[in-house]
Motif scaffolding. Structure first.
Motif, short mmCIF file in Angstrom:
data_model
loop_
_atom_site.label_atom_id
_atom_site.label_comp_id
_atom_site.label_asym_id
_atom_site.label_seq_id
_atom_site.Cartn_x
_atom_site.Cartn_y
_atom_site.Cartn_z
N CYS A 180 50.15 33.09 44.82
CA CYS A 180 49.71 34.11 43.86
C CYS A 180 50.10 33.66 42.45
O CYS A 180 51.27 33.35 42.20
CB CYS A 180 50.38 35.44 44.21
SG CYS A 180 50.33 36.66 42.90
N PHE A 182 50.37 35.38 39.80
CA PHE A 182 51.28 36.34 39.16
C PHE A 182 52.72 36.13 39.64
O PHE A 182 53.66 36.19 38.86
CB PHE A 182 50.81 37.77 39.42
CG PHE A 182 49.45 38.07 38.88
CD1 PHE A 182 49.30 38.53 37.58
CD2 PHE A 182 48.31 37.90 39.66
CE1 PHE A 182 48.03 38.80 37.06
CE2 PHE A 182 47.04 38.17 39.15
CZ PHE A 182 46.90 38.62 37.85
N CYS A 183 52.87 35.89 40.95
CA CYS A 183 54.21 35.58 41.49
C CYS A 183 54.75 34.32 40.83
O CYS A 183 55.93 34.25 40.47
CB CYS A 183 54.15 35.36 43.01
SG CYS A 183 54.03 36.87 43.98
N HIS A 224 55.57 40.79 46.05
CA HIS A 224 54.12 40.64 45.94
C HIS A 224 53.40 41.85 46.55
O HIS A 224 53.65 42.20 47.69
CB HIS A 224 53.65 39.36 46.62
CG HIS A 224 52.16 39.25 46.59
ND1 HIS A 224 51.49 38.78 45.48
CD2 HIS A 224 51.21 39.65 47.47
CE1 HIS A 224 50.19 38.86 45.71
NE2 HIS A 224 49.98 39.39 46.91
N HIS A 288 47.96 40.87 42.12
CA HIS A 288 49.33 41.39 42.02
C HIS A 288 49.31 42.45 40.93
O HIS A 288 49.01 42.14 39.78
CB HIS A 288 50.22 40.20 41.64
CG HIS A 288 51.69 40.42 41.74
ND1 HIS A 288 52.53 39.53 42.39
CD2 HIS A 288 52.48 41.39 41.23
CE1 HIS A 288 53.79 39.94 42.26
NE2 HIS A 288 53.79 41.07 41.57
ZN LIG Z 1 52.07 37.99 43.70
#
Ligand SMILES: [Zn+2]
Ligand SMILES: [Zn+2]
Ligand SMILES: [Zn+2]
Length: 328
Positions: A180, A182-183, A224, A288
């Motif tokens: 991900c 965003f992670c 997440h 996310h």
């Molecule tokens: Zn994420």
């Protein structure tokens, strides 16, 4: 009102000549006290600390979208148009007329967040709606509509353009890295610790690497999760830290400027799989949820902002120092 699609950028706009003249703000508040209009209440959360209620959603008095009817997408030569079917609600954040997020108690802010999650969940049961947006415009420069502390909600039959960009980018990143984005952003921000404003429990507030405006700040959960409403409706207490971090972050931003936009970005409606939604197969892994706060510094923005290229005369590294050190 109707929806029209820009054939070049493929983004939908809402347009129409049937918008009434803005009425002068009434002296008495329509959302609280003896003058409150209870006819259009959609949902109310029970009170905390002895109050009758804590957070409430009502139909927007000048709704841009209406729940009845069919979208009836139709062509107009090469163009596309649809009816403005959707939902437009006002979310009362607090029963107190001066109960703003930054001066409310954490439990009050938590109730408001819980209401937002409930409303998103409820509207996603309607298969016509592709996306539910929650946003807040505070201050005159942000286009604030009501004196009472409120946010707004729209459920739309299309996904807003900015979210669509994020969804496509998230999916592409996941396709190549199986992670991900965003992670990964949050992990790097925490490792570098150059732009972190504050962390609280599972939540982190930080200034994004490439800000669109000075002091832009995002709040994101470390765990997440693609959909905010799933977080918000899980066990009691999951939103407590978010409530506190949101309250404190807005306090910090208000030491810089009063006006801001706040928007919640959550996953689109994937409860009703369709051919067109098929390309969001990895949605739960690649998206996310997060909150974006865009402060408005008129003096900085007016003379310099190009419409097409974001220009922020304050870097995130400088912004974060001021926000971190703010006396709140
Ligand atoms: Zn994420
Ligand atoms: Zn009021
Ligand atoms: Zn976003």
């Amino acid at each position: 009102m109707e929806l029209r699609k820009d054939p070049i950028t493929r983004s939908w706009v809402i347009t129409g000549d049937d918008v009434g003249e803005p009425t002068p703000r009434p002296q008495a508040c329509r959302f609280c006290g003896p003058s409150a209009d209870l006819t259009n209440v959609i949902a109310t959360l029970p009170g905390v600390d002895g109050s009758a209620w804590s957070a409430r959603s009502v139909v927007h008095p000048q709704a841009l979208y209406h729940i009845e009817g069919e979208a009836a997408r139709r062509g107009d030569g090469l163009y596309d148009r649809m009816g403005s079917v959707g939902a437009h609600e006002v979310l009362l954040e607090n029963p107190r007329h001066d109960g703003h997020i930054w001066n409310a108690s954490d439990i009050e802010v938590e109730q408001f967040l819980r209401l937002a999650a409930m409303r998103i969940q409820d509207l996603k049961r309607d298969s016509r709606f592709k996306y539910v947006s929650i946003f807040k415009n505070h201050g005159e420069a942000a286009g604030q509509e009501f004196d009472h502390p409120t946010s707004q909600l729209t459920a739309t039959i299309f996904v807003p353009r900015r979210v669509l960009y994020e969804l496509r980018a998230g999916r592409e990143y996941f396709e190549s890295k199986e992670r991900c984005v965003f992670c990964d952003i949050l992990a790097q921000e925490e490792r570098q610790n150059l732009r972190i404003v504050e962390a609280r429990g599972d939540y982190v507030a930080f200034c994004p690497y490439a800000p669109r405006v000075p002091y832009e700040t995002w709040i994101m959960p470390r765990s997440h999760e693609s959909s905010f409403e799933r977080t918000g409706s899980s066990r009691v207490g999951t939103l407590t830290d978010l409530a506190a971090l949101l309250r404190r972050t807005l306090q910090r931003i208000r030491t810089v400027t009063e006006a801001f936009h706040l928007v919640l970005h959550t996953s689109p409606n994937s409860q009703h799989p369709s051919a067109t939604l098929g390309y969001w197969k990895t949605l739960d892994d690649d998206y996310h949820w997060h909150i974006e706060i865009l402060p408005i510094l008129e003096a900085k923005a007016r003379s310099y902002t190009f419409k097409e290229i974001y220009y922020s005369p304050v870097t995130s590294e400088t912004a974060v120092k001021r926000l971190r050190d703010a006396k709140i």
